[in-house]
Scaffold this active site. Sequence first.
Site, PDB file in Angstrom:
ATOM      1  N   LYS A  63       0.829  -1.199   0.000  1.00 10.37           N
ATOM      2  CA  LYS A  63       0.000   0.000   0.000  1.00 10.37           C
ATOM      3  C   LYS A  63       0.869   1.256   0.000  1.00 10.37           C
ATOM      4  CE  LYS A  63      -3.789  -1.976   2.765  1.00 10.37           C
ATOM      5  NZ  LYS A  63      -4.916  -1.707   1.877  1.00 10.37           N
ATOM      6  N   ARG A 110     -10.351 -11.609   1.997  1.00  8.84           N
ATOM      7  CA  ARG A 110     -11.194 -12.669   1.450  1.00  8.84           C
ATOM      8  C   ARG A 110     -10.476 -14.021   1.507  1.00  8.84           C
ATOM      9  NH1 ARG A 110     -11.518  -9.405  -4.066  1.00  8.84           N
ATOM     10  NH2 ARG A 110     -11.293  -7.790  -2.495  1.00  8.84           N
ATOM     11  N   GLU A 162      -6.392  -9.542   0.706  1.00  7.73           N
ATOM     12  CA  GLU A 162      -6.070 -10.667   1.585  1.00  7.73           C
ATOM     13  C   GLU A 162      -7.216 -11.066   2.506  1.00  7.73           C
ATOM     14  OE1 GLU A 162      -6.453  -7.733   4.340  1.00  7.73           O
ATOM     15  OE2 GLU A 162      -5.428  -7.559   2.428  1.00  7.73           O
TER      16      GLU A 162
END
Length: 505
Positions: A281, A355, A353
């Site tokens: 990110k 899910r 991540e």
Amino acid sequence: MEFPVLTVNPAKVETACFVIPVFKDGDLLPVAAKLDDASERLIGQLIERGDFDAGLGNVQLVPFAPGLAGERLLLVGLGERAKCNEGNFRKALDATFNALAKLPIDEAVTAFNDVPVPDRGADWKARMTAEAALRAVYRFTEFKSEPAPAPRLAKVSQLVSEAGDAEASERGARVGQAVGDGVNYARTLGNLPGNVCTPSYLAAQAEELGRDSGGALSVEILDEEALEALGANTLLSVGRGSAEPSRLIVMRYQGAEDPDEAPHVLVGKGITFDTGGISLKPGAEMDEMKFDMCGAASVFGTVKSVLGLKPRINMVAIVASAENMPDGHATKPGDIIKTLKGLTVEILNTDAEGRLALCDALTYAERYQPASVVDIATLTGACIIALGHHASALFANDDDLALDLLDAGETAWDRAWHMPLWDDYQSQLDSNFADLANIGGRPAGSITAACYLSRFADTFPWAHLDIAGTAWTSGKEKGASGRPVGLLTQYLLDREAEVVATDDA
């Protein structure tokens, strides 16, 4: 905090502060009118002279109350009578308790039961009052060397004009206290930094809840060795790049008369910090990724509320917890992982991540032959684009379950919005190399995330709550919200009410 219900003459009530709600128009409400008479029209004169504007959320402290047993009056504006609804009622409550929390008082008496809220009874108003009080006094000061003094408010009595409303008000206050405690517990877990609130820390919290439950809650913790043996490879894949070991946390509450009654299962995303992994990110606001376990926090908060209320249902709470970090062992884009269900997943983005953790937890839930399964996750930024920060996104493979959750959200005023889960979207998850991919591109990102989860929830009624927009607040008031503990607790209470109604019939 205590929330006793009073049915006495308000003019004779001894209190540090009497809270009086007032509309901009029309006559004073019953309690206000009695206090006005006893104080030689103190309230009426303040309004008539323009010294108090009863606009929604306006408050004014009257430090002396001649003729009354109360030491102070706090006037609270309700706005226009015709516009009084659930949302405005709660705004007035929040203004009230934010003001009371700043006063040097230990207790207060409120008269919000007098406020006419369409389609809401005394129990709902008492519940909202208790919840608002607990929200207002919450402070997160665990890491402050010199924290500001905590609010002193520890008792909020609720005055009821009609004696027939007392029982309902007591019941509502009890629910409000349990939900408020659960919300604040979830807020604390969410606010903790990632170096403290790790998967192991959450596991320890579950064990503490179990110890303190008096046998009402059993707890099982699956460590990485157990997860390997189980085949929960996608959950494990999320934490491969972290020094913190992953955990699957299972809490079981048996409240139904029949121990074999199908349980309602809550599944929480517990990513205690999310860097995005190899799909790293941007650095800006990455600190807020400690909130990526707020789905898990809401499950913990709901468990706490359930333990306070002891509903006659069976419930299982499952938390899939990991830390998503990049190192030489981390999962890479293009890797293919076999899930607990047996499906293979091509990882196209390691920042999707949640899910991956949840899909193994959903498969694990099958063993309980559940009556319903609801997963809760800060899953997608796309959800915030769609709904902002007011409503949680609701997806479901069962319309009755979706309606039950929507109704619970309206009652708790912790609302969700029903989103589509059509088969048309499933093809976005097609992969050339595996059974499915873990992302479906930018279009309809929150929907394709739900579609991914739906592949692992095909044997039971299932709903998914994407709380990315509602789980925390950014900016100056940064902090976890504790949502959707209110919605989830109400959903479970409604299921208990169905059982009771069936038994009575």
